[in-house]
Design an enzyme around this catalytic site. Structure first.
Site, mmCIF file in Angstrom:
data_model
loop_
_atom_site.group_PDB
_atom_site.id
_atom_site.type_symbol
_atom_site.label_atom_id
_atom_site.label_comp_id
_atom_site.label_asym_id
_atom_site.label_seq_id
_atom_site.Cartn_x
_atom_site.Cartn_y
_atom_site.Cartn_z
ATOM 1 N N HIS A 31 0.832 -1.205 0.000
ATOM 2 C CA HIS A 31 0.000 0.000 0.000
ATOM 3 C C HIS A 31 0.872 1.263 0.000
ATOM 4 C CE1 HIS A 31 -3.491 -2.475 0.562
ATOM 5 N NE2 HIS A 31 -4.261 -1.403 0.602
ATOM 6 N N LYS B 280 -10.094 -7.513 8.047
ATOM 7 C CA LYS B 280 -10.818 -7.776 9.291
ATOM 8 C C LYS B 280 -10.675 -6.570 10.203
ATOM 9 C CE LYS B 280 -7.084 -10.057 11.775
ATOM 10 N NZ LYS B 280 -6.627 -11.242 12.477
#
Length: 177
Positions: free
Chosen positions: A37, A102
């Site tokens: 990222h 999550k």
């Protein structure tokens, strides 16, 4: 509601998803964790192309384990999504609309999901070995030097997920009054 969805996602599909919906996802998805990222955001900031077209695609926050003999991939469980929150708004603005991981998302990510019509899907933590059975193909596509944090293109079939945060602000992690 139960939904079967094939990638890539259209804006219409995203708008029809509500927090709490169960999804069986099939098609191509991409993996990416913190280091990947960070590199993608660097590319966006210098107007360089990303390793794949993020429009309508899915980024799954996971670092796949090596494949045991006879398998496509090793364990492929979700990592904690808040680790990507510093990068996600930039990628969402650049066209990313679907993320899988999550846990909770930050207010900045929730704002970007609503502003740009995105969705955050939750995978069950601790079920990486089970989720690996949904992966039919795995291919390294970028940042090989990052090892398990490199970007892989996975072909999945019936990956069980839950809509955690929808484009209208619905959020399964918020307490209902």
């Amino acid at each position: 509601m139960n939904r079967r969805i094939n990638t890539p996602f259209s804006e219409d599909i995203i708008r029809k998803l509500d927090a709490g919906d169960r999804v069986m996802l099939s098609g191509e998805i991409y993996t990416g964790r913190d280091a990947a990222h960070a590199r993608m955001v660097e590319l966006v900031c210098i107007n360089e192309p990303l390793p794949f077209d993020v429009n309508g695609q899915v980024i799954y926050y996971t670092g796949p384990c090596p494949a045991p003999p006879g398998r496509v991939i090793g364990s492929v469980g979700p990592t904690t999504s808040t680790r990507m929150d510093v990068y996600s708004p930039t990628l969402i603005k650049a066209g990313l609309r679907v993320m899988v991981g999550k846990g909770l998302r930050s207010p900045a990510v929730m704002d970007a999901i609503q502003k740009y019509n995105g969705v955050y899907l939750a995978a069950v933590g601790g079920a990486g070995a089970l989720l690996s059975l949904c992966v039919k193909k795995s291919e390294l596509i970028a940042f090989e030097d990052l090892g398990t944090e490199a970007i892989y293109r996975l072909t999945v079939k019936d990956m069980p997920l839950v809509v955690a945060c929808d484009c209208m602000g619905g959020n399964i992690y918020e307490l209902r009054k």
